[in-house]
Scaffold this active site. Sequence first.
Site, short mmCIF file in Angstrom:
data_model
loop_
_atom_site.label_atom_id
_atom_site.label_comp_id
_atom_site.label_asym_id
_atom_site.label_seq_id
_atom_site.Cartn_x
_atom_site.Cartn_y
_atom_site.Cartn_z
N PRO A 147 -36.46 46.16 30.74
CG PRO A 147 -37.17 43.98 30.33
CD PRO A 147 -37.08 45.01 31.42
CB ILE A 157 -28.67 61.50 31.57
CG1 ILE A 157 -28.15 60.07 31.35
CG2 ILE A 157 -27.81 62.18 32.62
CD1 ILE A 157 -26.71 60.01 30.85
CD GLU A 176 -21.88 55.51 25.98
OE1 GLU A 176 -22.48 56.10 25.07
OE2 GLU A 176 -21.19 56.08 26.84
CE LYS A 228 -21.54 41.40 28.38
NZ LYS A 228 -21.67 40.26 27.43
CB THR A 269 -30.31 56.16 31.55
OG1 THR A 269 -30.29 56.89 32.78
CG2 THR A 269 -29.24 56.72 30.64
#
Lengths: 156, 753, 337
Positions: free
Chosen positions: B647, B463, B720, B716, B465
């Site tokens: 990264p 999406i 968001e 992790k 990401t």
Amino acid sequence: MDIRLTVNGTEHALSVDVRTTLLDALRERLELTGTKKGCDLGQCGACTVLMDGRRVLACFTLAVAAEGAAITTIEGLAGDDEPLHPMQQAFLENDAYQCGYCTPGQIMSAIACVQEGYAETDEQIREYMSGNLCRCAAYPKIVAAIRQARPLLENR
Amino acid sequence: MPDGTQTMIGQPALRIDGRAKLTGRARYASDEVVPNPAHAFLVTSSIARGRIRGFHLDQARAVPGVLDILTHENVGGEAEKPKPMAGGDTTSTLESDRVWHDGQIIAVVVADSFEAAREAAHKVRVDYEAERPSATFGSPGAEEEVRKAGEHKDYHVGDAEAAFAAAPFKVDARYGTPTQHHNPIELFTTTCVWNGSKLTVYEPSQFVYGLRGNLAQQLHIEPGDIHVISRYVGGAFGSRGGITARTAWIAIAARRLGRPVRLVPTRDQGFTIVTYRAETRHHIQLGATSDGRLTALRHEGWEVTSRPSQYNVSGTETTARVYACPNILTKVNIVHADRNTPGFMRAPPETPYMFPLEVAMDELAVALGMDPVELRRVNDTMRDPATGLEYSSRSLMECYDQAGARFGWKSRDPAPRSMRDGDWLVGWGCASAAYPANIGPAAVRVTLTPEGRARVQIAAHDIGTGAYTVLAITAAERLGLPIEHVTVELGGSELPAAGLAAGSSHTAGICNAVAKACEEIRQKLALAAVVTNDGALSGQDASALVLREGALRSPAGAKEDLRAALSRVTGGVLEVYAENIPQGLPRESIGKAYAGQMSMSRGHSRQDATTYTFGAQFVEVRVHSRTGEVRVPRAVGAFAAGTIVNPLTAHSQCIGGMIWGIGAALHEATEIDPNAARYVNDNLSEYLIPVNADVPQVEAILVPERDDRVNPLGIKGLGEIGIVGMNAAVCNAVWHATGRRIRELPIRIEDLL
Amino acid sequence: MRPFDYEPAGGTEAALAASARHAAPDAPPPQYLAGGTNLLDLMKIGVMHPPALINIGALRGAHGGIEADASGLRLGALAHMAEAAEHPAILSDYPAIAQSLQQAANQQLRNMATLAGNVLQRTRCNYFRDPSWDACNKRRPGSGCAAKEGVNRLLAVLGVSEACIASYPGDFANVLAAFGAEVGLASPEGGSRRIPFEDLHRLPGDTPQIETNLRPGELITDFHVPAGPWTGRSLYLKVRDRASFAFAVASAVVALDLAGGTVREARIGLGGLAAKPWRSHEAEAALRGRRLDESTAQEAAEAAFAGAVTHGENDFKPELGRRTLVRALLEAAEMEV
């Protein structure tokens, strides 16, 4: 209505409803779906194309009124086996996009921004790229990409 | 996992889907070309509550090219309501004459052309039996109830009321956040094509299996008869997680016509036919000792939802555990109004709930005469105060230190109105960000060829990401191949199931699954190589062998090329299917993913540890001393999210989230007409999202962090976290600039005159 | 959007004739299509239903030029906003005009939209722009005004009526109003006329559906901005929520002819605050012959908003408008000319 559209150097003959926008003609009729529909009301910039070298919104251009103009869309910048246009390459290297949906509009707008001479400073780039919304908010990287590509475009 | 393989995870890599996106060749669901489509246009309700007495369709039907008009009268019984992923029941659309909210789908016009469908839809006239609607908090007729425990927990630790009463330093304040809409730039399109009993659905989606399973249930057909395709997604932010009502009606329209049907809804329809972030209210009470230690934390929240839904986000699950505090009490209330059902939107619980907590912390720092960063330091903890469990890792103060140094926080004069640049008041503010490290189950198929090419197939979702690229990185690293030799197929329900791409869970879920499949490949090749009598690796310790640079290698340097290694186990390509079930989830969770049900291990609900991503965010604002415009010339965030697979794209995610936060704090609010309970600024010219000129300088620092407990790869998640602290950081900076504490978002000119 | 006749016009006479030909009693009037950025917008959302569009793009040759001379500035109606925004004479001698255009919309829209089209853009009031709202006197005369008790933060406080509180959303037109520009019009009946720009738009009164004093089929050919000793010391200050690509919450046009610190003459306009492009003669009068400082600027601002009427959400706008005007006056006074 029967019209002829010149897109990326190719002339297309097609029959359209008089209400058809250039945006829908490109997407629905010519299968040039790189030009995106984000609002259809001139509020997002995703449908930015070049008409006779100037950046305009395809959603506010009637297809019938686009006859006779040379239209450049994102598909016209680099063919399948060709190297990317320097602006595309700069977007790639700077990760100046995320979902990529506004990206064709950003790139078309960015090329025009340089050609208009409004890419001299970061502040100017930010102002003159503000008509292209990016919901992923890649803005700082878009500025970096344009800064990087500018000399390459100026020397093209 | 043998050592020596960690070479590509953590190295920046350009997006492997970059060329497709940059050349306009990437086919988003809205772009998929289908033969001879008919075009649908939605008719939506212009009242927010009542019933439909009847339609006048003659004018619409008379429009040349109109093929069909669907209403509850002719198709009402053909589909069941979609099932939201949270909150239980929801509002209906064409199932009945009932109108639950403004902009509800009440008819679908289908025509030969988009132009004809739009014209006809505008000509549909509706007789309503309208009732007075309730718009929001405080509207007559809105019904408030205490949210029951179930999907979400309340916390009751110690005696917060007594501790608050006894505290020498206190903050006791109320806060509010507005209604917001995702507004991804790709519209909420759907194209449906039937081939006999088989249905293909092209729709931008964060969960293709969810769409498939739910649609099957709605239409009473087999999930296996539905193929959902969503190769590229033009932004999502939560809006494409759950199925919405439109899909089934477009499928039914296509079935009735025997022809593909394409729906391109308008931007304003996107405000009411999908979900949104509901407005919230909060009451916070903080008590502290004179050295800044928290002694009491009470957080009560109120959230709006639709009449039938119990949907709520309950961000108290995070605010209860950010700081050490011996006495905690949380409570959440829901308020039913005549609105569409809300849903996930970027950091659904944390964005609205961390705002009041982090502003209250700033207010407490002022009351104590303490530096806001030092207040956080005093209350930092490696143990979850709500449950007593350890954090698997927590680098909050490292984030503060790195971002603060980069920002130059040390030179801040704590007094409000102490900095000025001409007519502009300058202020600096900071806030913490926290988001649970979640992970979902995922299945994947990885194929390796003797030529050293790999293919990863997984129903994951990119999406924006960078999912394509992190999958390729993981496979390339674990199979010892260059990234260009890995192809990735995702975004289709023909692929092995992966869960919902949301909640910062996706990278962890899908990369761990790929790593697992690659480990199976390595093991198969290694075992075959060591048991043979004739190879270079004969007799070696299989567990020590690694795939690197196109060969299977021993630590001592012996190697066997891929072709030879593969030939011991297969005559062709090696294909491995693997399922990854994260710790804490039951075996059947993978079956749930295939069935299209959400299952996620959440960072605050694990039994072994609490797993969270943390960050610290600093913002400079300028407020014009006469006219009150607020601008954000710079922002710095630092985030510690365990392993960062890529990264480059992670950094993009973080700055994107931070810019979302700037927009949320200063611009974004869906305005609701108080009498009609209708959204008014439902367009991109007045629902303001940031433009390029709004964000001169945004920096994100990825703080190195290793977490061996959270999941095998130590990921992790960070989709968001970038937005979470920004609302409060901006608000705190505005206080520092002006001396005004604005507790309701967005902060606008009129608040600062 | 309903089907329409489409007719490209080769010249001015042809355009006017086409307009007359397509006009019919009891039907909405035909429309001239130039940039299309507001017309197609309103057609798509179902607010306007013209039976015919007459494409006047070919008239750019005749009505697209920009010229400056001692008498002032002549702006062709079909010049694009972007052209005017970067015209050297406008940049140097009429900075408020350049700024009002540079700060409007975005570059794509400025490349498409013409000056006349920009001037004629219609309100952004969402109760007007969404036909599913029953009550809008501008769209459906006599139906009421939902905005007065609704979401009206961006709506007008000056020049409003009981019937309508819609705001004029543009920027450039406020400068034309303040500068006392004149509009050139060509009529289908033959002939042409010139009217003061301030008379182009009407106040809503009881007939908010009638927005201009244009006669049926009349075509704007040009604007003339008279030269004056104030145009060089002029600026356009736009206060908006977002840094770019946003409508004004409030804006001010200020042009000053200063002698020492004293105002010989002032031209003052306001945007985002009024029902039509707004010139504040009251504020100009309050400054004339007086020393410009914080307190006289404040007096002028008080005069400008003496008649303001608010409706809840927009209660802050007179105060914001005053502050915007004071800021603009003090900034203009500091300009190096």
